[in-house]
Motif scaffolding. Structure first.
Motif, short mmCIF file in Angstrom:
data_model
loop_
_atom_site.label_atom_id
_atom_site.label_comp_id
_atom_site.label_asym_id
_atom_site.label_seq_id
_atom_site.Cartn_x
_atom_site.Cartn_y
_atom_site.Cartn_z
N ALA A 92 46.81 63.83 28.93
CA ALA A 92 46.73 62.79 29.96
C ALA A 92 47.53 61.55 29.58
CB ALA A 92 45.29 62.41 30.26
N VAL A 93 48.62 61.74 28.85
CA VAL A 93 49.51 60.63 28.53
C VAL A 93 50.46 60.40 29.70
CG1 VAL A 93 51.31 59.81 26.98
CG2 VAL A 93 49.35 61.06 26.06
N ASP A 94 50.44 59.21 30.23
CA ASP A 94 51.29 58.88 31.37
C ASP A 94 52.73 58.67 30.91
OD1 ASP A 94 52.33 56.49 33.44
OD2 ASP A 94 51.13 58.08 34.35
N LYS A 95 53.68 58.95 31.80
CA LYS A 95 55.10 58.80 31.44
C LYS A 95 55.45 57.35 31.13
CE LYS A 95 57.23 57.94 35.94
NZ LYS A 95 58.29 58.35 36.87
N TYR A 96 54.68 56.41 31.72
CA TYR A 96 54.98 55.00 31.49
C TYR A 96 54.67 54.56 30.06
CZ TYR A 96 55.77 54.58 36.47
OH TYR A 96 56.28 54.73 37.72
N ILE A 97 53.85 55.32 29.36
CA ILE A 97 53.62 55.02 27.94
C ILE A 97 54.90 55.30 27.15
CG2 ILE A 97 52.35 55.73 25.88
CD1 ILE A 97 49.93 56.21 27.61
N LEU A 98 55.58 56.40 27.50
CA LEU A 98 56.85 56.71 26.84
C LEU A 98 57.92 55.68 27.20
CD1 LEU A 98 56.90 60.58 27.48
CD2 LEU A 98 56.02 59.36 25.49
N ILE A 99 57.95 55.32 28.48
CA ILE A 99 58.94 54.33 28.93
C ILE A 99 58.68 52.98 28.27
CG2 ILE A 99 59.80 53.06 30.93
CD1 ILE A 99 59.20 55.54 32.62
N ARG A 100 57.41 52.61 28.20
CA ARG A 100 57.04 51.33 27.59
C ARG A 100 57.39 51.30 26.11
NH1 ARG A 100 52.33 51.00 30.06
NH2 ARG A 100 51.18 51.91 28.31
N SER A 101 57.23 52.43 25.44
CA SER A 101 57.55 52.51 24.01
C SER A 101 59.05 52.30 23.78
CB SER A 101 57.12 53.86 23.45
OG SER A 101 55.74 54.07 23.62
N VAL A 102 59.88 52.96 24.59
CA VAL A 102 61.33 52.83 24.47
C VAL A 102 61.76 51.40 24.81
CG1 VAL A 102 63.55 53.62 25.34
CG2 VAL A 102 61.73 55.27 24.92
N PHE A 103 61.17 50.84 25.85
CA PHE A 103 61.53 49.48 26.25
C PHE A 103 61.14 48.47 25.17
CE2 PHE A 103 61.02 45.45 28.49
CZ PHE A 103 62.15 45.42 29.28
N PHE A 104 59.99 48.68 24.54
CA PHE A 104 59.55 47.79 23.47
C PHE A 104 60.48 47.89 22.27
CE2 PHE A 104 56.90 47.02 19.66
CZ PHE A 104 56.55 45.71 19.92
N PHE A 105 60.90 49.10 21.95
CA PHE A 105 61.84 49.28 20.83
C PHE A 105 63.19 48.63 21.14
CE2 PHE A 105 65.16 51.66 18.62
CZ PHE A 105 64.72 51.56 17.32
N SER A 106 63.67 48.79 22.37
CA SER A 106 64.93 48.15 22.76
C SER A 106 64.83 46.63 22.68
CB SER A 106 65.31 48.58 24.18
OG SER A 106 65.52 49.97 24.25
N GLY A 107 63.65 46.09 23.03
CA GLY A 107 63.46 44.65 22.94
C GLY A 107 63.54 44.13 21.52
N ILE A 108 62.97 44.88 20.57
CA ILE A 108 63.03 44.48 19.16
C ILE A 108 64.48 44.49 18.67
CG2 ILE A 108 62.34 45.09 16.81
CD1 ILE A 108 59.77 46.23 17.99
N VAL A 109 65.20 45.56 19.00
CA VAL A 109 66.60 45.65 18.59
C VAL A 109 67.44 44.56 19.25
CG1 VAL A 109 68.65 47.13 18.59
CG2 VAL A 109 66.40 48.13 18.18
#
Length: 373
Positions: A92-109
């Protein structure tokens, strides 16, 4: 939160490996190029490696977005072949969790990329130009060779010395072409002896004694329009100070974001928007990769190929606009943001893939073609 940490860990690990490999390749390429220029010279290896190290922030402006894109691509490829994405969906992992993870990583970089693009890279480029000046001056001036034609710091000046004793030169031949391409003046100077002097401001000059100067006003017809002058002393400046060198070789890479923002020159404005594009690409391209894999999951290899093609087209177009080749014909700044807007639209369409009629239309056409076959 567990899934987010896991995805961030995998992406970071892959990016670190990719970034190290890319920097190593660029470092070796620059090192080979510099070593080919300093053969038979007394340049210290410390100065060479310092110059190479200062080039890392400039190279990182392109390598960091590329490494983020490749790390996301490789991470989700590994998750796909091990069926981990399907396992996450089953939990039951929503796709937005994956999107949010990538977006958060891009923000750090992006935070580190902003520091590099805005301040670190221009500072290192400015300091590197000083080291390059010192290296070129030491290669071409400090190390004179007997009985050998060599270029001085100015590539329009060729020197031949038959005998060297310290700063004293004997039996000298100088050939100088005019830097103005519209001028046909060609100068040849011969002298019995001369001396090299270094001024207080760092500039260097050569004083020739007892020689002859030949000014040829038409290089194509060597026997016409020749002015011959005998001299007892002839002084020539062949190594300018760093201030004049820096002014002649001023580059937009040495300007900070604030300087580019305040400038009204077209080249400076193009460079400013190019740097903004590099920051935007850290978010857009990994997001396109993520959405193509987790949303449009019909054929993974096709999505992988499409992602690489989109990334290549994105940077080819921007690099072409940054080259100023069409600066007088079109407005590159407008087209830069048109391209960025198109790729942002692609991100939005991929995000709406599950909820829009686009997926239904594409799948309906696909199934109809297979039913007919």
């Amino acid at each position: 939160m567990i899934f987010t940490k896991y995805i961030l860990k995998e992406i970071f690990k892959n990016q670190l490996i990719i970034l190290i490999l890319l920097f190593f390749v660029c470092f070796c390429q620059k090192l080979i190029k510099m070593l080919s220029l300093i053969i038979d010279s007394n340049i210290s290896m410390h100065l060479i490696f310092l110059c190479l190290g200062l080039n890392i922030p400039e190279v990182g402006k392109l390598l960091v977005p590329l490494s983020v894109f490749l790390s996301v691509l490789i991470t989700f490829y590994r998750l796909h072949i091990h069926n981990e994405i399907i396992a996450m969906y089953s939990c039951a992992v929503d796709k937005y969790i994956l999107i949010r993870s990538v977006f958060f990583f891009s923000g750090i970089v992006a935070i580190f990329a902003i520091i590099n693009i805005a301040w670190l890279s221009p500072y290192c480029a400015n300091y590197q130009s000083r080291l390059s000046y010192e290296i070129k001056r030491n290669i071409n001036v400090s190390v004179f060779s007997e009985k050998k034609f060599q270029l001085l710091v100015d590539k329009y000046l060729i020197l031949f010395v038959n005998s060297i004793q310290g700063n004293k030169l004997k039996q000298i031949f100088l050939a100088k072409t005019n830097q103005d391409k519209d001028s046909n003046i060609f100068t040849i100077i011969t002298a019995d002896q001369g001396n090299v002097y270094q001024q207080v401001d760092g500039s260097r000059s050569i004083i020739l004694e007892k020689g002859t100067c030949y000014n040829i006003y038409n290089k194509c017809e060597l026997f016409k329009n020749i002015c011959v002058t005998d001299f007892s002393q002839y002084k020539m400046l062949f190594s300018n100070t760093f201030d004049s060198f820096l002014q002649e070789n001023k580059s937009v890479n040495q300007m900070s974001m604030c300087q580019l923002w305040c400038s009204s020159e077209p080249e400076m404005q193009v460079e400013l928007h190019w740097r903004f594009t590099l920051l935007i690409s850290i978010f857009i391209m990994p997001m396109i990769t993520t959405l193509l894999i987790i949303t449009v999951s019909h054929n993974y290899l096709t999505n992988l190929f499409l992602t690489v093609v989109l990334y290549t087209i994105f940077f080819i177009l921007h690099i072409f606009l940054r080259s100023y080749a069409l600066l007088e014909k079109i407005n590159p700044i407008v087209w830069v943001w048109v391209i960025n807007a198109v790729y942002l639209l692609i991100v939005l369409l991929l995000n709406l893939w599950d909820t829009s009629c686009i997926k239904k239309l594409v799948l309906t056409g696909y199934y109809r073609s297979h039913i007919k076959i």
